[in-house]
Enzyme design. Sequence first.
Site, short mmCIF file in Angstrom:
data_model
loop_
_atom_site.label_atom_id
_atom_site.label_comp_id
_atom_site.label_asym_id
_atom_site.label_seq_id
_atom_site.Cartn_x
_atom_site.Cartn_y
_atom_site.Cartn_z
N LYS A 39 0.83 -1.20 0.00
CA LYS A 39 0.00 0.00 0.00
C LYS A 39 0.87 1.25 0.00
CE LYS A 39 -3.71 -0.13 2.41
NZ LYS A 39 -4.64 -0.23 3.55
N ARG A 46 -3.05 3.21 8.90
CA ARG A 46 -3.41 1.93 8.30
C ARG A 46 -2.19 1.03 8.15
NH1 ARG A 46 -8.30 2.57 4.94
NH2 ARG A 46 -8.87 4.77 4.78
N GLY A 65 -8.26 -7.07 5.48
CA GLY A 65 -9.00 -7.22 6.72
C GLY A 65 -8.26 -7.94 7.84
N MET A 125 -5.29 -7.00 9.35
CA MET A 125 -4.61 -6.16 10.33
C MET A 125 -5.43 -4.90 10.57
SD MET A 125 -0.63 -6.81 9.40
CE MET A 125 -0.81 -6.26 7.72
N ARG A 185 -4.13 -1.28 -6.05
CA ARG A 185 -3.42 -2.56 -5.93
C ARG A 185 -3.89 -3.45 -7.07
NH1 ARG A 185 -6.57 -4.28 -0.38
NH2 ARG A 185 -8.68 -4.32 -1.26
N HIS A 187 -7.46 -44.67 -2.76
CA HIS A 187 -8.02 -45.18 -4.01
C HIS A 187 -9.07 -44.22 -4.55
CE1 HIS A 187 -10.83 -47.61 -6.47
NE2 HIS A 187 -9.72 -48.16 -6.92
N ARG A 230 -3.20 -48.40 -17.93
CA ARG A 230 -3.16 -49.46 -16.92
C ARG A 230 -4.09 -50.58 -17.36
NH1 ARG A 230 -3.60 -44.51 -12.80
NH2 ARG A 230 -4.86 -43.90 -14.58
N ARG A 250 1.12 -50.28 -19.98
CA ARG A 250 1.76 -51.03 -18.89
C ARG A 250 1.09 -52.39 -18.75
NH1 ARG A 250 1.17 -48.83 -12.86
NH2 ARG A 250 -0.87 -49.82 -13.09
N GLU A 301 10.46 -47.88 -10.31
CA GLU A 301 9.65 -47.62 -9.12
C GLU A 301 10.19 -48.32 -7.88
OE1 GLU A 301 5.67 -49.02 -10.05
OE2 GLU A 301 6.51 -50.38 -11.54
N SER A 359 9.99 -45.03 -17.38
CA SER A 359 8.91 -44.20 -16.86
C SER A 359 8.93 -44.33 -15.34
CB SER A 359 7.56 -44.65 -17.42
OG SER A 359 6.53 -43.85 -16.91
N GLY A 391 7.52 -44.50 -11.88
CA GLY A 391 6.26 -44.65 -11.13
C GLY A 391 6.49 -44.06 -9.74
N THR A 392 6.30 -42.76 -9.62
CA THR A 392 6.76 -42.07 -8.41
C THR A 392 5.92 -42.35 -7.17
OG1 THR A 392 5.61 -40.11 -9.25
CG2 THR A 392 8.00 -40.21 -9.56
N ASN A 393 4.67 -42.79 -7.35
CA ASN A 393 3.91 -43.19 -6.16
C ASN A 393 4.60 -44.37 -5.47
OD1 ASN A 393 1.95 -41.26 -6.59
ND2 ASN A 393 0.60 -42.64 -7.71
N ASP A 394 4.90 -45.42 -6.26
CA ASP A 394 5.54 -46.60 -5.69
C ASP A 394 6.98 -46.31 -5.30
OD1 ASP A 394 3.19 -47.89 -6.08
OD2 ASP A 394 3.87 -49.19 -7.70
N CYS A 408 4.93 -41.10 -14.74
CA CYS A 408 3.51 -41.40 -14.95
C CYS A 408 2.74 -41.58 -13.65
CB CYS A 408 3.34 -42.64 -15.83
SG CYS A 408 4.01 -44.15 -15.09
N TYR A 465 9.00 -36.05 -20.74
CA TYR A 465 7.59 -35.73 -20.58
C TYR A 465 7.13 -36.03 -19.16
CZ TYR A 465 6.79 -40.76 -20.68
OH TYR A 465 6.82 -42.10 -20.37
#
Length: 918
Positions: free
Chosen positions: A47, A117, A126, A128, A360, A479, A587, A643, A788, A807, A809-812, A875, A895
């Site tokens: 401000k 202010r 809002g 402060m 602003r 899931h 899958r 896969r 993975e 590829s 498999g970053t979850n696993d 993936c 990718y």
Amino acid sequence: MTIAMASEKELKTESNQKYVYLFNEVDQAQEKMGGSWEGVRSLLGGKGANLADMTRLGVPVPPGLTVSTEACNAYLEAGEQFPDGMWEQVLEAIKDVEKAMGKKIGDLQKPLLVSCRSGAKFSMPGMMDTVLNIGMNDAVAEEMIKRTGPKFVYDIYRRVIQMFGGVVMGVPDEVFEAVIEAQRKAAGVKSDTEMSADDWKVITEQFKQIYKTYTNEDFPQDPLEQMKRATEAVFKSWNGKRAFAYRDAAGIPHDLGTAVNIQTMVYGNISDDAGTGVAMSRNASTGEKELEGDFLMNAQGEDVVAGIRITQPISDLQKEMPNIYAQFEEIAQKLEKHYRNMQDMEFTIDRGKLWILQTRDGKRTAQAEVRIAVDQVEEGLISKEEAVRRVKPEQVDFFLHPQLDGEAVKEATQIATGLNVSPGAAVGIVAFDADTAEKWAKEEGKKVIMVRPETKPDDVHGMLAAEGILTSKGGRTSHAALVARQFGKPAVVGVSELELDLIGRKMTVGEDLEIYEGEWLSLDGTQGIVYLGQLPTVVPDFKNPYLLKLLGWADEIRELGVWANADYPRDAERAREYGAQGIGLCRTEHMFFEAERMPIVQKMIMSKHAVDRKEALDQLLPLQRGDFEGLFRAMDGLPVIIRLIDPPLHEFLPSFEELVQDLADLKVRTQHYHTLSEIDAALAEIRVKQDYLERVEALREMNPMLGTRGVRLGILIPELTKMQVRAIFEAACKCSKEGVDVHPEVMIPLISHVNELKTQQAALEAEAKAVMEEQGIEVTYKFGTMIEIPRAALTAGEIAEVAQFFSFGTNDLTQTTFGISRDDAESGFLMEYQQKGILADNPFASIDPNGVGRLMEIAVADGRSARKDLEVGICGEHGGDPKSIAICHNLNLNYVSCSPFRVPIARLAAAHAALADK
């Protein structure tokens, strides 16, 4: 000695540190910060920086000064003591403000009133504190009445007592409001504006009594004391509870501090040719280039935003005060051009003179954000790169998912909250199981919300049929969450307030709200909120021309490809529509879960003889082939990574607990049968159940990440994966003969050792070549693997000698790296880890850069050292996460692959990563 009577010696006390800047000293502030405008915003707050900048531009801004954020931080660090010399600098600067206005604080003939202010670097609306009309006291009021009339004077006097009492001294605001309400009733009026001067005089006197009752002191009559204590209150408000919580939610650092802006008061309620308003340089909802806002004549700014009176649209100002409107319109265009963004401006008209109190960057909808960014590129205000950078990836969600109607939500009954795992709105009747959800949706055309304690793979058909998903358990990578995001189904999970009675077909929320199957619910998956009843929705249009243009610019900037996870042709078609450049994950096991296929899959698993298994696989072959044909046609000319079967086989069978219960029930029922045929039928059913139970017991894994799954299944049951490869290549050959440009890539999951890949890939590639020989046609193809397991990442060099692509498999990979399962993590301890700061982020939501990210770095480097043209992608669920996409960009992946509904988000996030890299 009062502050006003402070000795000349004290006033001349100086500090080496400059803490106070007049609005016309912005050049000094910028020089101090090395010429950086961001530095000025850090020093003077957003401000204060903009007020000073507007003053430099010649915009009519009421004169004032800013006490820097450095002073605030020094004050807080010193245990709430002003730093040396700061207050003396304020008093010196006030003299310049007095000179500019021809008024003086405390002067009876020409009194200067000011506001105090807050103003941090980042806007915190809002959060402060603010005090207006500082400088008003009994003596000033008495003299002002002679010139402006009593109603105006007592109105502003009561406001400063109320705001000072609440902000500085902690007097409850409700006490003041109760007095105003009582006086309205006594006067027989409905609104504040109808009250007379005598009414405001009575209220002012009562406010003084309230102030004294709560503080044990009289309202301070010394204007400089008012200003000093208000300044302290603003500093203290930086660490107020609501400000702290807001910064946490908005991701604003806690160590920035707030500046204090002390500014000359101007009044929109002083005469009939006065007014006040708030307006934006463009429409904040649509982004159209038109002034949008509201104003009121003879009113103060808080009256506009508080809803005390019905406001007028800013367009009416053109009729009532055409010269003022033209001046404001010119200023709005000037400020927008200067800041190169839509501006949100507060203004006051004081006896026919226009003043700008604040500007602003304006808050706006996602739709407006995109349109404004595109329009400003075409107007030459900003570059394409800046337009792309300005739009946040999560804002694209609003173009992809229906939203609940905002007006309806205001009147709706909110009954519960949970995790907002899949955005958008869903409205439907409650169904407590997948079969019911599918039946009602497909056969009866009803809109359904599927409600479960948690979902599992055999609920997929119900989830696909439902409008949205609600579960009482589970987390962001449950899931339900994964499938919901995959298929673009709005979902709220982990709603602990829900108690489900699946036998009684009802759920209870709280102590007494009961909702029965068939009753209406509305879900806001974007916010994670559950509403009672049937709310209307608004469907955004993804074909918005501004969004398409912006994403086109993002595609020019990004270096990462964006592919999609898609298991069915309809998903592939959607992915392509949203800009996917290939399928990064199909899958195949998801195809097995369809209702008509499950019995065949179970027959294959339960077979004790090779001939029976072959019969089942022969039935599955044409079904899988048809699936792949659809994918190849949808992705004509683009790669499709398929896969092979990954999950353990027991997931295709009834659960162990369910079979045990069924057997127990059957044996009890058998005791009541009397005829031989009844007993024989029951015993036959028991034998079948026992066979299933034995097979499930043999196959089931306590931790689904471990054991017989992925490549291990293909090695132990080679005919299963051979069938899948045959289906892939028969489909590819058929489509190729029809003119479709096919690019199949076969992915072997879960390898940990190169010998697994060698064994499986050799057998499967032989099958692929046999099919192409039979069909008399060659298609280009690749065989690759998923990385993975940590060992696979660490031995990627030798794996790349066999595999043509990786590829991740970053979850696993996250589960096996951390040694925790997703379910364990979501059950509670991971959330506690984040709350305690043990982990900064949920590693299942964003890639862990130092662990999982390091393994990926090793795998990419070693893999490409062995095979220079190695294609590498990702993936997992992380493929649609902007933070993870930035890591993938930095690792030089080819990718990322994500849900079709996150493809546009990934396109924009990949462009952001490239811009950040530059």
